[in-house]
Design an enzyme around this catalytic site. Sequence first.
Site, PDB file in Angstrom:
ATOM      1  N   TYR A   1      -9.637  -4.341  14.423  1.00  0.00           N
ATOM      2  CA  TYR A   1     -10.784  -4.527  14.695  1.00  0.00           C
ATOM      3  C   TYR A   1     -11.457  -3.527  15.193  1.00  0.00           C
ATOM      4  O   TYR A   1     -11.852  -3.746  16.449  1.00  0.00           O
ATOM      5  CB  TYR A   1     -11.052  -6.093  15.205  1.00  0.00           C
ATOM      6  CG  TYR A   1     -12.137  -7.021  13.609  1.00  0.00           C
ATOM      7  CD1 TYR A   1     -11.183  -6.799  12.692  1.00  0.00           C
ATOM      8  CD2 TYR A   1     -12.543  -8.362  14.193  1.00  0.00           C
ATOM      9  CE1 TYR A   1     -11.542  -7.139  11.435  1.00  0.00           C
ATOM     10  CE2 TYR A   1     -13.038  -9.310  13.185  1.00  0.00           C
ATOM     11  CZ  TYR A   1     -12.315  -8.338  11.281  1.00  0.00           C
ATOM     12  OH  TYR A   1     -12.404  -9.001  10.514  1.00  0.00           O
TER      13      TYR A   1
ATOM     14  N   GLU B   1      -5.883  -4.291   4.271  1.00  0.00           N
ATOM     15  CA  GLU B   1      -4.932  -4.361   3.474  1.00  0.00           C
ATOM     16  C   GLU B   1      -4.990  -3.136   2.138  1.00  0.00           C
ATOM     17  O   GLU B   1      -6.511  -3.887   1.246  1.00  0.00           O
ATOM     18  CB  GLU B   1      -3.595  -5.262   3.716  1.00  0.00           C
ATOM     19  CG  GLU B   1      -2.762  -5.635   4.640  1.00  0.00           C
ATOM     20  CD  GLU B   1      -2.909  -7.069   4.677  1.00  0.00           C
ATOM     21  OE1 GLU B   1      -2.072  -7.608   3.485  1.00  0.00           O
ATOM     22  OE2 GLU B   1      -3.173  -7.591   5.620  1.00  0.00           O
TER      23      GLU B   1
HETATM   24  P1  TTP Z   1      -4.077  -8.646  11.322  1.00  0.00           P
HETATM   25  O1  TTP Z   1      -3.659  -7.318  10.428  1.00  0.00           O
HETATM   26  O2  TTP Z   1      -3.206  -9.305  10.819  1.00  0.00           O
HETATM   27  O3  TTP Z   1      -3.763  -8.070  12.393  1.00  0.00           O
HETATM   28  P2  TTP Z   1      -4.494  -7.095  13.263  1.00  0.00           P
HETATM   29  O4  TTP Z   1      -4.969  -5.153  12.042  1.00  0.00           O
HETATM   30  O5  TTP Z   1      -5.545  -6.898  14.234  1.00  0.00           O
HETATM   31  O6  TTP Z   1      -3.110  -6.033  14.128  1.00  0.00           O
HETATM   32  P3  TTP Z   1      -1.994  -5.686  13.200  1.00  0.00           P
HETATM   33  O7  TTP Z   1      -1.269  -3.957  13.580  1.00  0.00           O
HETATM   34  O8  TTP Z   1      -0.410  -6.357  13.960  1.00  0.00           O
HETATM   35  O9  TTP Z   1      -1.917  -4.976  11.907  1.00  0.00           O
HETATM   36  O10 TTP Z   1      -5.331  -8.453  11.075  1.00  0.00           O
HETATM   37  C1  TTP Z   1      -6.711  -8.170  10.425  1.00  0.00           C
HETATM   38  C2  TTP Z   1      -8.104  -8.075  11.509  1.00  0.00           C
HETATM   39  O11 TTP Z   1      -8.658  -8.891  10.819  1.00  0.00           O
HETATM   40  C3  TTP Z   1      -7.823  -7.922  12.666  1.00  0.00           C
HETATM   41  O12 TTP Z   1      -8.126  -6.446  13.422  1.00  0.00           O
HETATM   42  C4  TTP Z   1      -8.560  -8.934  13.122  1.00  0.00           C
HETATM   43  C5  TTP Z   1      -8.785  -9.608  11.881  1.00  0.00           C
HETATM   44  N1  TTP Z   1      -8.240 -11.426  11.932  1.00  0.00           N
HETATM   45  C6  TTP Z   1      -9.203 -12.376  12.899  1.00  0.00           C
HETATM   46  O13 TTP Z   1     -10.547 -12.354  13.225  1.00  0.00           O
HETATM   47  N2  TTP Z   1      -8.869 -13.797  12.901  1.00  0.00           N
HETATM   48  C7  TTP Z   1      -6.796 -13.761  12.724  1.00  0.00           C
HETATM   49  O14 TTP Z   1      -5.759 -15.034  13.433  1.00  0.00           O
HETATM   50  C8  TTP Z   1      -6.505 -12.765  11.847  1.00  0.00           C
HETATM   51  C9  TTP Z   1      -4.653 -13.164  11.395  1.00  0.00           C
HETATM   52  C10 TTP Z   1      -6.820 -11.280  11.586  1.00  0.00           C
HETATM   53 CA    CA Z   2      -3.741  -6.804   7.526  1.00  0.00          CA
END
Ligand code: TTP
Ligand code: CA
Length: 628
Positions: A23, A121
């Site tokens: 995000y 993903e």
């Molecule tokens: P993630 O892939 O878990 O985390 P991320 O992309 O922010 O960081 P990383 O580089 O470690 O992968 O989650 C993807 C998006 O989903 C994240 O940017 C925001 C949203 N999200 C939430 O809103 N609440 C949550 O609890 C999680 C885990 C993710």
């Molecule tokens: Ca993820």
Amino acid sequence: MPVARPEPQEPRVIAHLDLDCFYVQVEQRRNPALRGQPTAVVQYNDWKGGGLIAVSYEARKFGVKRSMRGDEAKHVCPGINLVQVPVSRDKADLNVYRSAGSEVVAILSTKGKCERASIDEVYLDLTDAAKEMLSESPPESSEFIFEEATKSNILDLTSDASDREENVKAWLCRADADYQDKLLACGAIIVAQLRVKVLEETQFTCSAGIAHNKMLAKLVSGMHKPAQQTVVPSSSVQDFLASLPVKKMKQLGGKLGSSLQDDLGVETVGDLLGFTEEKLQEYYGVNTGTWLWKTARGISGEEVEDRLLPKSHGCGKTFPGPKALKTNTAVKSWLDKLCEELSERIQSDLNCNKRVAQTLTLHARASKENECNSVKKFPSKSCPLRYGTGKIQEDAMKLFESGLHDFWGYRNTGWSITSLSVTASKIFDIPSGTNSILRYIKGPSSGASSTIVDPSSTPDLTPFVGNVTQTDIAHVHEEQCQPSSSIKEDCDNSSLAKQCGATEEKGVSKKLSKAQESGSILKFLSQSQSAFHEKRNFDGLICSNQGHESSSGASEAGQHGKTNINTAGDHSAGNTWMLNVEDIDPDVVGELPLEIQREIQGWIRPSKHASTKKRGSTISSYFSPSRR
Ligand code: TTP
Ligand code: CA
Ligand code: CA
């Protein structure tokens, strides 16, 4: 319970890609002044600065974590930029993130079978692409190795920083490697190319894992973040798994993993190796026992699904503490909002992707006044989904009332609802060239407008009500209004991506092609940052990504997205109409007008499991309290 799938005879090359601080990257693209800055995306600002849901890597260096509130983050990192998540209907509006995820999927799906696993993903099966590279331009006989690939992390390949890239390059080009490792090396090069392409076209970095199966690829994709990739050669699997806590493994995070710990004293995957397959079968049954035995050895036959679109659409909200809902009126008001959003998303899916959702499910979490320790759960309830916002709202409320009755009897007070979500699932494709079902669902005046049905022309589909397990429903987005946020998983409505397609910024794209020549993500990052600054100076303002709002961009992107999706569809065997018969509820078909029934019967083989049980002819009859 997990079940072992037969492993393919041939070695495969599977990649798992996950966008970095997703995000935040989306917000940085909207406002490039945030690039390279400690930044976090927050939900709601009214209590302690809002809950953090995404944190940039710059902010993580200061100790900022997702579990923090905005005020706490400011305390540990005074210079942090907090960006408010977009809000619509009094809840977070994730469309911009879903669309951004779809842009990435469209790029990745050009190289092999592609499964969208969550909002940020993707799994890719790159076996064919790797084989092609190995036979046509094997790394061992190439003079040039794509630079980003030489930055890969190869498990078990230890070297000093000074000669690291040389060693990786040598590993990628080994002439004496076995066939499996050679394929993996090609996979690593292809993934590096894809990651650079994603960066060029979307401005997003991602991390990746490359292995012989999904399980291993996923396990390592986050091992080196951000903007890096990790490769798992077969020879390193046992060592890698040996010390891994069992709870980290997919499907072992819950009860099964706890039972392994409590009942068998298994803490790491290595500990699991001490048990024979028979012993594990004795404890957990034949299927799960075999699955565990194989998992401990890094063996997994799970296939990458050919799916660019989400399996279901869901939206939800949590109401913790004083925000809990205590009256039917309050629940109805929130359900109406959630259903309105759900309706828009399934309508958009129908318009753009010709997909129809069949099942509406309501999940809720509830507590009883003066019964803090009550373990009784609010039962999830489902019914066939009727298109049209009003109908979805009506049905969702009936599902709620039915669930509430099971939970709490006929009393009207004394309960409080702490979370609500509605999900549309069992989505199937309408075959191309089929018009009548679209006419039926969309009504005679379907067109660009999102009006769906002439309510009088849509029959009530025969509903069923029952408990639906959580695993049936993926991709529910739950949003908390206080005090912290939690999203389980969410997927895109790719049509939104098409509507919101990005228009390339000219100043940036020139820099992008330079980066392409160099093939390095690090180089790109430094170049593109200066490109953004140039653009900013030139315009005298901070540029935002106008393409996301522009209508001309929308139609272009729509074309683009469509092409990609169709192309991907063509990969699958004879994929003019692939229908999983199990996914269609025969009772739902039986309720459709004869014209449609005939059409559907023409597509599907008669289902062996077709239920002949009559469930009633109106939706209301299914909302009566379940018998106990
Ligand atoms: P993630 O892939 O878990 O985390 P991320 O992309 O922010 O960081 P990383 O580089 O470690 O992968 O989650 C993807 C998006 O989903 C994240 O940017 C925001 C949203 N999200 C939430 O809103 N609440 C949550 O609890 C999680 C885990 C993710
Ligand atoms: Ca993820
Ligand atoms: Ca991520």
